[in-house]
Design a protein around this motif. Sequence first.
Motif, PDB file in Angstrom:
ATOM      1  N   UNK A 164      -1.267   0.705   6.548  1.00  0.00           N
ATOM      2  CA  UNK A 164      -0.066   0.113   5.942  1.00  0.00           C
ATOM      3  C   UNK A 164       0.474   1.025   4.845  1.00  0.00           C
ATOM      4  N   UNK A 165       0.475   0.526   3.603  1.00  0.00           N
ATOM      5  CA  UNK A 165       1.013   1.332   2.498  1.00  0.00           C
ATOM      6  C   UNK A 165      -0.042   2.212   1.832  1.00  0.00           C
ATOM      7  N   UNK A 166      -1.323   1.996   2.192  1.00  0.00           N
ATOM      8  CA  UNK A 166      -2.338   2.931   1.717  1.00  0.00           C
ATOM      9  C   UNK A 166      -3.289   2.435   0.655  1.00  0.00           C
ATOM     10  N   UNK A 167      -3.479   1.114   0.541  1.00  0.00           N
ATOM     11  CA  UNK A 167      -4.418   0.613  -0.463  1.00  0.00           C
ATOM     12  C   UNK A 167      -5.832   1.153  -0.246  1.00  0.00           C
ATOM     13  N   UNK A 168      -6.243   1.245   1.037  1.00  0.00           N
ATOM     14  CA  UNK A 168      -7.579   1.771   1.336  1.00  0.00           C
ATOM     15  C   UNK A 168      -7.705   3.219   0.887  1.00  0.00           C
ATOM     16  N   UNK A 169      -6.651   3.997   1.111  1.00  0.00           N
ATOM     17  CA  UNK A 169      -6.670   5.410   0.726  1.00  0.00           C
ATOM     18  C   UNK A 169      -6.742   5.537  -0.790  1.00  0.00           C
ATOM     19  N   UNK A 170      -5.961   4.724  -1.480  1.00  0.00           N
ATOM     20  CA  UNK A 170      -5.985   4.743  -2.947  1.00  0.00           C
ATOM     21  C   UNK A 170      -7.372   4.383  -3.467  1.00  0.00           C
ATOM     22  N   UNK A 171      -8.031   3.437  -2.792  1.00  0.00           N
ATOM     23  CA  UNK A 171      -9.370   3.046  -3.218  1.00  0.00           C
ATOM     24  C   UNK A 171     -10.363   4.190  -3.012  1.00  0.00           C
ATOM     25  N   UNK A 172     -10.280   4.862  -1.869  1.00  0.00           N
ATOM     26  CA  UNK A 172     -11.182   5.993  -1.616  1.00  0.00           C
ATOM     27  C   UNK A 172     -10.970   7.104  -2.635  1.00  0.00           C
ATOM     28  N   UNK A 173      -9.724   7.437  -2.879  1.00  0.00           N
ATOM     29  CA  UNK A 173      -9.458   8.492  -3.853  1.00  0.00           C
ATOM     30  C   UNK A 173      -9.895   8.067  -5.244  1.00  0.00           C
ATOM     31  N   UNK A 174      -9.779   6.775  -5.512  1.00  0.00           N
ATOM     32  CA  UNK A 174     -10.170   6.269  -6.822  1.00  0.00           C
ATOM     33  C   UNK A 174     -11.652   6.365  -7.095  1.00  0.00           C
ATOM     34  N   UNK A 175     -12.485   6.323  -6.049  1.00  0.00           N
ATOM     35  CA  UNK A 175     -13.934   6.457  -6.263  1.00  0.00           C
ATOM     36  C   UNK A 175     -14.405   7.897  -6.085  1.00  0.00           C
ATOM     37  N   UNK A 176     -13.435   8.819  -5.891  1.00  0.00           N
ATOM     38  CA  UNK A 176     -13.779  10.237  -5.864  1.00  0.00           C
ATOM     39  C   UNK A 176     -13.695  10.923  -4.516  1.00  0.00           C
ATOM     40  N   UNK A 177     -13.288  10.205  -3.462  1.00  0.00           N
ATOM     41  CA  UNK A 177     -13.155  10.826  -2.145  1.00  0.00           C
ATOM     42  C   UNK A 177     -11.748  11.414  -2.048  1.00  0.00           C
ATOM     43  N   UNK A 178     -11.611  12.649  -2.487  1.00  0.00           N
ATOM     44  CA  UNK A 178     -10.278  13.247  -2.637  1.00  0.00           C
ATOM     45  C   UNK A 178      -9.616  13.527  -1.291  1.00  0.00           C
ATOM     46  N   UNK A 179     -10.419  13.874  -0.273  1.00  0.00           N
ATOM     47  CA  UNK A 179      -9.861  14.226   1.039  1.00  0.00           C
ATOM     48  C   UNK A 179      -9.753  12.980   1.917  1.00  0.00           C
ATOM     49  N   UNK A 180      -9.010  11.997   1.419  1.00  0.00           N
ATOM     50  CA  UNK A 180      -8.790  10.753   2.155  1.00  0.00           C
ATOM     51  C   UNK A 180      -7.317  10.652   2.517  1.00  0.00           C
ATOM     52  N   UNK A 181      -7.045  10.199   3.747  1.00  0.00           N
ATOM     53  CA  UNK A 181      -5.676  10.042   4.216  1.00  0.00           C
ATOM     54  C   UNK A 181      -5.606   8.781   5.070  1.00  0.00           C
ATOM     55  N   UNK A 182      -4.422   8.184   5.133  1.00  0.00           N
ATOM     56  CA  UNK A 182      -4.214   7.014   5.967  1.00  0.00           C
ATOM     57  C   UNK A 182      -3.310   7.321   7.142  1.00  0.00           C
ATOM     58  N   UNK A 183      -3.340   6.455   8.145  1.00  0.00           N
ATOM     59  CA  UNK A 183      -2.498   6.598   9.332  1.00  0.00           C
ATOM     60  C   UNK A 183      -1.987   5.229   9.738  1.00  0.00           C
TER      61      UNK A 183
END
Length: 247
Positions: free
Chosen positions: A116-135
């Motif tokens: 969707x708008x990327x809440x999951x991606x924001x959560x991953x990046x927020x815990x330090x997983x910088x190479x996260x992307x959504x589709x």
Amino acid sequence: MSVPKKPLLKPLFLLLLFLSFLLLFHLFLSSKKSHVPSAVAGSSSDTPLIRIRPGFRSYDDYIKLQLNKTLNPRLRRVWATRDWERKVRVFSRFFGDLAAEGFLSNASAALCIGARLGQEVAALRGIGVAAAVGMDLVPAPPLVMQGDFHKQPFPDDSFDFEFSNVFDHALYPERFAAEVERTLRPGGVAVLHVAVHRRGDKYSANDLVGGVDGLVGLFKRSELVRTRKVDGFGLDTEVVFRKTKKN
């Protein structure tokens, strides 16, 4: 003098008409088979373990239904405002637990499917997983790119970790699973949140029947690591796979 024979035009015409009818009937059956999905049958039971919902006359019909939700202005406002922080917080807790169990690290290349708008991606990046992307079918830059989970727009072995809570939206579940395994690296982890004890919403395209066995059976190159109960926005079960075989 011999009398000339009349040409056999009428019988020939009728034969051609009959053959044309057979050809058209064959094409009709082929079209129905290619556009109307069948359920994924269980290995030893006549009862399907994944039941495809009726009503989809074509893949275009299915896509239109999904876009009705994804492009709904009211829903997009909700997702971007009052739902945003709540979903990021909940996803962060899920991903934090997975990281603590060794399924995810800051070095993981991670994909969120149907983001969707990327809440999951924001959560991953927020815990330090910088190479996260959504589709998703509709992109939402900079977190989410455009893509169809039935045919991911990524090369083989692209990710260490894939997450999705939209498996119930897959019209072709076997393609969904095959694409996850294709784009996962050997040893990579796929985490799916699914509804086992609840029924999905009106946008769902399939329902799990009798547990997660039907889902597990779709992952041909992975092992089931564990399942657990979760409370994930209408979904109640988390299923974790690890890819064990190369493509």
